[in-house]
Design an enzyme around this catalytic site. Structure first.
Site: not given
Ligand code: DX5
Ligand code: ZN
Length: 218
Positions: A9, A34, A36, A38, A67, A69, A138, A144, A146, A176, A178
């Site tokens: 990501s 990946h 993201d 948002m 992805h 969101m 998810m 976010f 981390g 996806d 953590g």
């Molecule tokens: C969160 C994203 C994830 C995230 C994964 O909304 O969809 O893709 O960036 O990042 P880590 O691997 O740090 O959780």
């Molecule tokens: Zn994602």
């Protein structure tokens, strides 16, 4: 058994160096990127959109696993397809008509993914599983990088895998949020075949991207 794929990501990348960061992922053996997206409405964060994706895609041969969101999402699908998304993943809660949004993505000759938040049930998509290429599970609440992995979602992957076998379907199961060196094997054992990771890939082992991707794959 599907080959395990790694989809880093870029939310965890250095946004001032995104082009170089994507090159490092490509060299480091990533299977796809990946991305993201948002909108600050569906999730309380705002990242990048079609113009940035278009310019990043120009210099990258890997598939873009986008992805979304964002909500509403239906009206924006064309823009992400035009920008170069190869997989377009949407959230059921972000569209008034999931089936119509799925067929719109397919009509644009893109792979279609549907994402389930930790609290969202498989029932939301069970009647559409035969129409989708990927289910994105998810393991954090979206918004976010981390964040802490939510182990409860492993049960959902096991259940989804069971349904997939019963219905003889072949969609990818992507997890996806953590993902790290302690939990990725649990995700694979549960049935995931695509691992998304941001923090672990960009920040572990002094940011040795190739090493981190190799560790997650083996
Ligand atoms: C969160 C994203 C994830 C995230 C994964 O909304 O969809 O893709 O960036 O990042 P880590 O691997 O740090 O959780
Ligand atoms: Zn994602």
């Amino acid at each position: 058994m599907k080959k395990i794929q790694i989809s880093p990501s870029i939310l965890s990348a250095d946004f001032s160096q995104l082009g170089n960061e994507i090159k490092k992922l490509e060299k480091g053996g990533a299977d796809m990127i990946h991305v993201d997206v948002m909108d600050g409405h569906f999730v309380p964060n705002l990242t990048i959109g079609p113009p940035v994706i278009k310019s990043l895609k120009k210099n990258c041969s890997l598939k873009f696993d986008v992805h979304l969101m964002i909500s509403p999402v239906h009206e924006y699908i064309d823009a992400y397809a035009d920008a170069g998304a190869d997989i377009i993943t949407i959230h059921p809660e972000a569209t008034a008509n999931l089936e119509a949004s799925i067929s719109k993505i397919k009509k644009l000759n893109k792979k279609v993914g549907v994402s389930l938040n930790p609290e969202s049930k498989i029932d939301l998509i069970i009647n559409l599983l035969d129409k989708i290429d990927l289910v994105l599970i998810m393991s954090v609440n979206p918004g976010f990088g981390g964040q802490k992995f939510i182990p409860k979602v492993l049960e959902k992957i096991i259940e989804l895998k069971k349904i997939q076998t019963e219905k003889n379907l072949h969609f990818d199961i992507e997890i996806d949020g953590g993902i790290n060196f302690e939990n990725y094997k649990l995700a694979i054992e549960a049935g995931a075949n695509i691992l998304v990771s941001g923090t672990t890939i960009f920040k572990s082992n002094n940011g040795d991207i190739k090493k981190n991707i190799d560790l997650l794959r083996n």
